[in-house]
Scaffold this active site. Sequence first.
Site, PDB file in Angstrom:
ATOM      1  N   HIS A 100      77.943  59.517 -44.408  1.00  0.00           N
ATOM      2  CA  HIS A 100      78.725  58.985 -43.285  1.00  0.00           C
ATOM      3  C   HIS A 100      77.983  57.771 -42.725  1.00  0.00           C
ATOM      4  CE1 HIS A 100      81.724  59.041 -40.178  1.00  0.00           C
ATOM      5  NE2 HIS A 100      80.827  59.184 -39.229  1.00  0.00           N
ATOM      6  N   GLU A 156      72.409  63.610 -40.105  1.00  0.00           N
ATOM      7  CA  GLU A 156      73.109  63.833 -41.378  1.00  0.00           C
ATOM      8  C   GLU A 156      72.121  64.132 -42.510  1.00  0.00           C
ATOM      9  OE1 GLU A 156      75.507  60.596 -42.774  1.00  0.00           O
ATOM     10  OE2 GLU A 156      76.359  61.780 -44.416  1.00  0.00           O
ATOM     11  N   LYS A 189      78.860  51.761 -45.306  1.00  0.00           N
ATOM     12  CA  LYS A 189      79.281  51.134 -44.043  1.00  0.00           C
ATOM     13  C   LYS A 189      78.378  49.963 -43.680  1.00  0.00           C
ATOM     14  CE  LYS A 189      81.499  55.159 -41.835  1.00  0.00           C
ATOM     15  NZ  LYS A 189      81.180  56.252 -42.774  1.00  0.00           N
ATOM     16  N   HIS A 201      82.670  50.243 -40.106  1.00  0.00           N
ATOM     17  CA  HIS A 201      83.186  51.608 -39.968  1.00  0.00           C
ATOM     18  C   HIS A 201      84.707  51.539 -39.782  1.00  0.00           C
ATOM     19  CE1 HIS A 201      83.723  55.681 -39.118  1.00  0.00           C
ATOM     20  NE2 HIS A 201      82.874  55.867 -38.129  1.00  0.00           N
ATOM     21  N   PHE A 205      84.504  62.115 -33.931  1.00  0.00           N
ATOM     22  CA  PHE A 205      84.470  62.567 -32.542  1.00  0.00           C
ATOM     23  C   PHE A 205      85.301  63.844 -32.421  1.00  0.00           C
ATOM     24  CE2 PHE A 205      83.829  58.182 -30.238  1.00  0.00           C
ATOM     25  CZ  PHE A 205      82.540  58.121 -30.744  1.00  0.00           C
TER      26      PHE A 205
END
Length: 422
Positions: A310, A321, A343, A348, A409
């Site tokens: 991520h 992570e 990313k 993102h 989120f």
Amino acid sequence: MSKNRTKVVVTGLGATTPLGGDVPSTWSALLAGKSGVRPLDWEGVEELPVRFAATLEVDPAEVMPKHKLRRLDRSQSIALIAAHEAWEHAGYAHGERPGQTVDGDRLGVVISSGIGGLHTALNSYDVYKEKGWSRVSPFTVPMLMPNGSSGHVGIEFGAMAGSHALVSACASSAEAVGYAVDMIRAGRADVVITGGTEACIHPLQMASFGSMRAMSTRNEEPTRASRPYDKNRDGFVLGEGAAVMILESEEHALARGARIHGIASGAGYSGDAHDIVQPDPTGSGAAKAMRRALVDARLNAEDIVHVNAHGTSTPQGDVAELAAIKAALGEDVAARLCVTATKSMTGHLLGGAGALESLITVLTLREGLVPATTNVDDLDDAVDLDIVRGEPRELPDGPIAALNNSFGFGGHNVAVVFQRYV
């Protein structure tokens, strides 16, 4: 548990991203370590704390007629552009273009967006305030609803097995891929068009994320702002784009002689139940998602050789992570992995991120090359896994597997497993 479960394969890829208007240009830019981040030139942008973003390399207006664009939110137009590329890449016919056909009752769509038509909602409110209700477009509602992209793609290609749009913030389109796999396994469809889209680079969004201190403020060096795992990372870079894959049962793909680019082996999900914004610093929820993905894929941790993380470039999330990867796969396996965070180049894409990084993971396995994480000048002392930096890394031969992580989120955690098709 049935031993003869349907195998789901990837037969088509499509994308429009900050790095390129299609999959080949996006992949070439990733291998070259190019950045898709650019300064913003809006009126009044100097008032914002962040004045750059990863905007599309090719604007939809360059490839789609004006009359069609007028009835689509930007997020919907790029979903359609990516879906067309993936559909053609899979060898299917559309309109007058030659190719194979699929029964609409056996064709599904799962296209997600974390936010949906933000530009439409805000611009339409401006029209209402300035000109009155009668000047608001009758297409406003279908343009702003987050399931609009899935609906439009379903209409475009005649998909009648089901059209879905799961929403879980930045994990939305990874969840879409997992749902598409389940549709095929369950026998609801032979072919599913799946992916994600997001286009919400807007002053309100820049102000909202800016007030949260979630984004990098490296205004003087936009292309070097997204720097996962670097000691001086200070937040993520907002991006826009869409990525779509054609998934189908292996039996269906082989019967029509399709080229198979990879196996969509399984997905795992969890909820942090911790905080609406911050990730659980222990990474326990993310680890659960990865373990559950391995179970769903019927693979062992030792089968995983690579993780497309991520990795958003936030001080808290990146290290949490990595801890989750070690907890999920074990210290020994984690030590042998190579990890990348793309990313750093794409920015993102929020709800579109999981689909784009799933697509990149499929290409990584197929081509045997891991794109490097860029802008890691001074590796964080807390990073103790092998982060691919500098040049792309070659992967070993054979039926290897990789994980793609997406977290959102609300504490949404999704991990998707892909295998090389040999």
